[in-house]
Design a protein around this motif. Structure first.
Motif, PDB file in Angstrom:
ATOM      1  N   VAL A  64       0.727  -1.419  -0.105  1.00  0.00           N
ATOM      2  CA  VAL A  64       0.062  -0.259   0.040  1.00  0.00           C
ATOM      3  C   VAL A  64       0.800   1.353   0.027  1.00  0.00           C
ATOM      4  CG1 VAL A  64      -1.648   1.167   1.311  1.00  0.00           C
ATOM      5  CG2 VAL A  64      -1.809  -0.987   1.153  1.00  0.00           C
ATOM      6  N   GLU A  65       1.901   1.225   0.743  1.00  0.00           N
ATOM      7  CA  GLU A  65       2.921   2.387   0.884  1.00  0.00           C
ATOM      8  C   GLU A  65       3.491   2.556  -0.457  1.00  0.00           C
ATOM      9  OE1 GLU A  65       4.755   1.585   4.803  1.00  0.00           O
ATOM     10  OE2 GLU A  65       6.692   2.499   3.753  1.00  0.00           O
ATOM     11  N   LYS A  66       3.782   1.649  -1.187  1.00  0.00           N
ATOM     12  CA  LYS A  66       4.475   1.928  -2.579  1.00  0.00           C
ATOM     13  C   LYS A  66       3.349   2.391  -3.480  1.00  0.00           C
ATOM     14  CE  LYS A  66       6.861  -0.239  -6.470  1.00  0.00           C
ATOM     15  NZ  LYS A  66       6.103   0.737  -7.158  1.00  0.00           N
ATOM     16  N   ALA A  67       1.947   1.935  -3.401  1.00  0.00           N
ATOM     17  CA  ALA A  67       0.973   2.431  -4.353  1.00  0.00           C
ATOM     18  C   ALA A  67       0.838   4.010  -3.858  1.00  0.00           C
ATOM     19  CB  ALA A  67      -0.361   1.668  -4.063  1.00  0.00           C
ATOM     20  N   VAL A  68       0.757   4.284  -2.584  1.00  0.00           N
ATOM     21  CA  VAL A  68       0.751   5.709  -2.276  1.00  0.00           C
ATOM     22  C   VAL A  68       1.622   6.624  -2.910  1.00  0.00           C
ATOM     23  CG1 VAL A  68       0.571   7.201  -0.318  1.00  0.00           C
ATOM     24  CG2 VAL A  68      -0.789   5.264  -0.044  1.00  0.00           C
ATOM     25  N   LYS A  69       3.055   6.062  -2.733  1.00  0.00           N
ATOM     26  CA  LYS A  69       4.170   6.770  -2.920  1.00  0.00           C
ATOM     27  C   LYS A  69       4.005   7.143  -4.659  1.00  0.00           C
ATOM     28  CE  LYS A  69       7.834   5.199  -0.080  1.00  0.00           C
ATOM     29  NZ  LYS A  69       8.915   4.151   0.017  1.00  0.00           N
ATOM     30  N   ASP A  70       3.805   5.963  -5.139  1.00  0.00           N
ATOM     31  CA  ASP A  70       3.690   6.036  -6.661  1.00  0.00           C
ATOM     32  C   ASP A  70       2.614   7.134  -7.089  1.00  0.00           C
ATOM     33  OD1 ASP A  70       5.529   4.224  -6.952  1.00  0.00           O
ATOM     34  OD2 ASP A  70       4.414   2.665  -7.581  1.00  0.00           O
ATOM     35  N   ALA A  71       1.311   7.068  -6.226  1.00  0.00           N
ATOM     36  CA  ALA A  71       0.246   8.020  -6.742  1.00  0.00           C
ATOM     37  C   ALA A  71       0.722   9.557  -6.419  1.00  0.00           C
ATOM     38  CB  ALA A  71      -0.793   7.865  -5.969  1.00  0.00           C
ATOM     39  N   MET A  72       1.325   9.695  -5.199  1.00  0.00           N
ATOM     40  CA  MET A  72       1.859  10.963  -4.878  1.00  0.00           C
ATOM     41  C   MET A  72       2.944  11.530  -5.814  1.00  0.00           C
ATOM     42  SD  MET A  72      -0.310  11.652  -2.469  1.00  0.00           S
ATOM     43  CE  MET A  72       0.158  13.111  -1.618  1.00  0.00           C
ATOM     44  N   ALA A  73       3.939  10.632  -6.103  1.00  0.00           N
ATOM     45  CA  ALA A  73       4.839  11.110  -7.153  1.00  0.00           C
ATOM     46  C   ALA A  73       4.373  11.600  -8.290  1.00  0.00           C
ATOM     47  CB  ALA A  73       5.998  10.239  -7.294  1.00  0.00           C
ATOM     48  N   SER A  74       3.402  10.856  -8.902  1.00  0.00           N
ATOM     49  CA  SER A  74       2.574  11.369 -10.189  1.00  0.00           C
ATOM     50  C   SER A  74       2.194  12.645 -10.392  1.00  0.00           C
ATOM     51  CB  SER A  74       1.709  10.075 -10.732  1.00  0.00           C
ATOM     52  OG  SER A  74       0.640  10.322 -10.054  1.00  0.00           O
ATOM     53  N   LYS A  75       1.819  13.302  -8.880  1.00  0.00           N
ATOM     54  CA  LYS A  75       1.402  14.634  -8.682  1.00  0.00           C
ATOM     55  C   LYS A  75       2.532  15.382  -8.223  1.00  0.00           C
ATOM     56  CE  LYS A  75      -3.276  13.583  -9.109  1.00  0.00           C
ATOM     57  NZ  LYS A  75      -4.527  14.335  -9.431  1.00  0.00           N
ATOM     58  N   LYS A  76       3.691  14.970  -8.219  1.00  0.00           N
ATOM     59  CA  LYS A  76       4.824  15.850  -7.745  1.00  0.00           C
ATOM     60  C   LYS A  76       4.911  16.290  -6.497  1.00  0.00           C
ATOM     61  CE  LYS A  76       6.098  17.126 -12.239  1.00  0.00           C
ATOM     62  NZ  LYS A  76       5.663  15.658 -12.881  1.00  0.00           N
ATOM     63  N   ALA A  77       4.109  15.563  -5.646  1.00  0.00           N
ATOM     64  CA  ALA A  77       4.115  15.865  -4.147  1.00  0.00           C
ATOM     65  C   ALA A  77       5.404  15.160  -3.627  1.00  0.00           C
ATOM     66  CB  ALA A  77       2.941  15.255  -3.450  1.00  0.00           C
ATOM     67  N   LYS A  78       5.968  15.489  -2.531  1.00  0.00           N
ATOM     68  CA  LYS A  78       7.210  14.982  -2.033  1.00  0.00           C
ATOM     69  C   LYS A  78       6.467  13.839  -0.885  1.00  0.00           C
ATOM     70  CE  LYS A  78       9.341  19.297  -1.777  1.00  0.00           C
ATOM     71  NZ  LYS A  78       9.220  20.312  -0.928  1.00  0.00           N
ATOM     72  N   VAL A  79       7.270  12.938  -0.719  1.00  0.00           N
ATOM     73  CA  VAL A  79       6.805  12.000   0.433  1.00  0.00           C
ATOM     74  C   VAL A  79       7.965  11.448   1.327  1.00  0.00           C
ATOM     75  CG1 VAL A  79       6.123   9.443   0.841  1.00  0.00           C
ATOM     76  CG2 VAL A  79       5.273  10.803  -1.478  1.00  0.00           C
ATOM     77  N   GLN A  80       7.421  11.505   2.673  1.00  0.00           N
ATOM     78  CA  GLN A  80       8.415  11.227   3.722  1.00  0.00           C
ATOM     79  C   GLN A  80       7.801  10.222   4.723  1.00  0.00           C
ATOM     80  OE1 GLN A  80      11.427  13.406   4.648  1.00  0.00           O
ATOM     81  NE2 GLN A  80      11.463  11.489   6.047  1.00  0.00           N
ATOM     82  N   GLY A  81       8.814   9.076   4.944  1.00  0.00           N
ATOM     83  CA  GLY A  81       8.192   8.057   5.692  1.00  0.00           C
ATOM     84  C   GLY A  81       9.269   8.263   7.138  1.00  0.00           C
ATOM     85  N   ILE A  82       8.649   7.999   8.104  1.00  0.00           N
ATOM     86  CA  ILE A  82       9.059   8.252   9.347  1.00  0.00           C
ATOM     87  C   ILE A  82       9.158   6.978  10.259  1.00  0.00           C
ATOM     88  CG2 ILE A  82       8.909   9.458  11.687  1.00  0.00           C
ATOM     89  CD1 ILE A  82       9.248  11.740   9.888  1.00  0.00           C
ATOM     90  N   TRP A  83      10.218   6.476  11.012  1.00  0.00           N
ATOM     91  CA  TRP A  83      10.172   5.194  11.959  1.00  0.00           C
ATOM     92  C   TRP A  83       9.356   5.648  13.200  1.00  0.00           C
ATOM     93  CZ3 TRP A  83      10.040   0.649  10.947  1.00  0.00           C
ATOM     94  CH2 TRP A  83      10.242  -0.263  11.776  1.00  0.00           C
ATOM     95  N   GLY A  84       8.664   4.707  13.860  1.00  0.00           N
ATOM     96  CA  GLY A  84       7.981   5.194  15.055  1.00  0.00           C
ATOM     97  C   GLY A  84       7.450   4.127  15.770  1.00  0.00           C
TER      98      GLY A  84
END
Ligand SMILES: Cc1cc2nc3c(=O)[nH]c(=O)nc-3n(C[C@H](O)[C@H](O)[C@H](O)COP(=O)(O)OP(=O)(O)OC[C@H]3O[C@@H](n4cnc5c(N)ncnc54)[C@H](O)[C@@H]3O)c2cc1C
Length: 511
Positions: free
Chosen positions: A118-138
């Protein structure tokens, strides 16, 4: 203007939340922050045909909705809000991108395959709209980056070694809850997405659970679980400070009845409504103020099992879900007899302790830790059934389901995971941990007239006694599923069965 979309996942709290903390601190003052949660049908109502289970049963779904409601209230108190959608995150999150802003999506990183997909699908969808993506460990007590090794590449093979190797690793301090105004929500919140803005879904109408799928609150439940970080923090205070029950943990943790034999914190931990680091630091505070003893030490040790399971899943990836586990122990040669598996699931095996434990979980969504090990070992080591039918069932039923701890726990209990193979004798476990059969009688009322000396092996009751106590085995209560270990020779047969398993695994030990 910066727009930060906070995709909340298993971190449903405002205290010690690395993702919210990042959003509050990132990018100066001219920004707007949108916290969002997606109730993803792939993780809720979806049926897993192969194992005949549902991803998330109604009890956990209700716990989740309560958690979201409380999170929204707590975010609103900080001047923010929580958008809730029933769409998949990869479909919904890109809709929040503003053309007039510099957009960034931030989220807590997960570990296992379905979540990573799911994370990958979200990253791809955001990247296609030129948004930055930041994962955080927690999600752990020890931050991934503070470990003395890279867990994706190396992990001590057993828990004890993990503890040794990580001794001295610092536990980071609790992050401050964002101050009011630090999570500025867009001013025109109702214009944003009216539908999700004030929407708190209904279990039946919106999520699609059948109307009568929720069992009524069971008075026998060990705890009245309510979702949300407020209830989680209240329980933490109660367990540590109000009752000081943690100071007895080593003595009580294997019990089956009552609210304080263990902390009951797992349901909140599973959704991230409680921070594991918060529990760790609070326990250390308790030790400083009251006493540090064997019990507080064991309690902290158990908390770290949760970290170990997470790093174990990270190290071995999809192998943790394999039929014969990470070591490919094909000698187990699992069977799949749905009649046996369903009797186990329904609490109708004819083994009183197993039936009591399964019925408890079915009715309340919780099962004591000792019980989880016993029922898992019984299904796999005694009945030889494929462990995945048990693990998937737990996934559906437990309100504290956590992929890493559940699949780690099952691997451990069915002899395919890390560490020694423990082979339990269910009858001995029953005698040791439910001596007078109180737990059994509370969950298996058919046996309430059975004399205590027979409660653990009712099939050994003479027929005259069965008649006298109106409990005919095979009529009022099932005959036990045929299993050489118990049925042919009673509990005395356990030794022979143990030897068989020992032969197959040099490191086996039994209890
Ligand atoms: C087959 C099997 C399946 C399990 N499935 C889950 C699951 O889906 N979710 C889950 O949270 N735990 C799972 N566990 C671990 C454990 O049984 C529960 O964490 C525990 O019973 C929760 O009760 P508690 O909060 O009162 O725990 P306590 O005994 O009070 O312990 C405090 C905390 O330590 C952690 N912890 C304790 N024991 C373990 C353990 N063996 N493994 C990992 N963490 C542990 C939990 O976060 C727990 O809340 C499973 C264990 C087995 C054997």
């Amino acid at each position: 203007m910066k727009r930060i979309i906070v995709w909340l996942r298993n971190d449903l709290r405002v205290h010690d939340n690395p993702v919210l903390d990042w959003a509050a601190k990132y990018g100066g003052k001219t920004k707007e922050i949108l916290p969002v949660y997606s109730i993803d049908p792939r993780f809720t109502t979806r049926r897993v045909e192969k194992y005949d289970t549902q991803k998330c049963g109604p009890l956990r779904a209700r716990f989740l909705l309560e958690t979201l409601e409380n999170l929204r209230t707590n975010l609103e108190a900080l001047g923010s809000h929580l958008l809730i959608t029933l769409e998949k995150p990869e479909d919904f999150l890109p809709l929040l991108i503003s053309e007039n802003a510099d957009n960034t999506l931030v989220y807590q990183e997960e570990i296992c395959k379905e979540e990573l997909d799911v994370e990958k699908a979200v990253k791809d969808a955001m990247a296609s709209k030129k948004a930055k993506v930041q994962g955080i460990w927690g999600s752990t007590i020890y931050h991934r980056d503070d470990l003395p090794f890279k867990p994706a590449e190396y992990l001590p093979h057993i828990y004890g070694k993990f503890r040794e190797k990580t001794e001295g690793t610092r536990v980071r301090a609790i992050l401050p809850t964002p101050k009011k105004g630090e999570l500025a929500f867009p001013a025109k919140k109702n214009d944003l997405i009216t539908k999700t803005s004030s929407f708190l879904p209904d279990l039946v109408k919106d999520l699609g659970y059948p109307k009568d799928s929720l069992p009524p609150q069971d008075p026998r439940a060990c705890y009245d679980f309510k979702g949300g970080e407020d209830a989680g923090l209240k329980r933490l205070k109660e367990y540590l400070w109000d009752t000081k029950a943690v100071a007895q943990y080593a003595l009580t943790r294997n019990q089956l009845l009552g609210s304080n034999y263990s902390s009951k914190l797992s349901p909140w931990l599973a959704l991230g409504a409680l921070s594991p680091r918060q529990i760790y630091h609070e326990t250390r505070k308790f030790e400083d103020k009251h006493r540090k003893n064997e019990s507080t030490k064991v309690f902290v040790d158990e908390l770290f099992w949760r970290d170990f399971n997470r790093y174990w899943c990270m190290r071995y990836g999809t192998k943790v879900f394999f039929e014969y586990g990470i070591y490919d122990r094909t000698y187990y040669d699992w069977k799949t007899n749905m009649d046996i598996i369903n009797r186990w699931r329904q609490g109708k095996t004819g083994m009183p302790l197993i039936d009591a434990l399964m019925r408890d979980m079915n009715a309340t969504g919780f099962m004591p830790n000792r019980g989880r090990m016993v029922v898992a070992c019984y299904l796999t080591m005694d009945l030889k059934q494929d462990w995945r039918y048990g693990a998937h069932y737990f996934e559906e039923k437990l309100i504290d389901h956590d992929v890493q701890s559940n699949y780690g726990g099952w691997a451990f209990s069915s002899g395919i995971g890390p560490g020694r193979v423990l082979v339990f004798n269910s009858v001995k476990q029953s005698r040791d941990f439910d001596k007078n059969g109180e737990y059994i009688k509370s969950w298996v009322p058919e046996l309430k007239r059975v004399p205590t000396e027979y409660i653990h092996e009712p099939w050994t009751m003479p027929l005259t006694l069965q008649v006298a106590c109106k409990t005919k085995i095979g009529e009022d209560y099932p005959k036990p599923i045929a299993c050489e270990k118990y049925v042919k020779t009673g509990s005395a047969g356990a030794g022979a069965a143990k030897k068989v398993v020992k032969k197959r695994s040099k490191s086996a030990s039994s209890d």
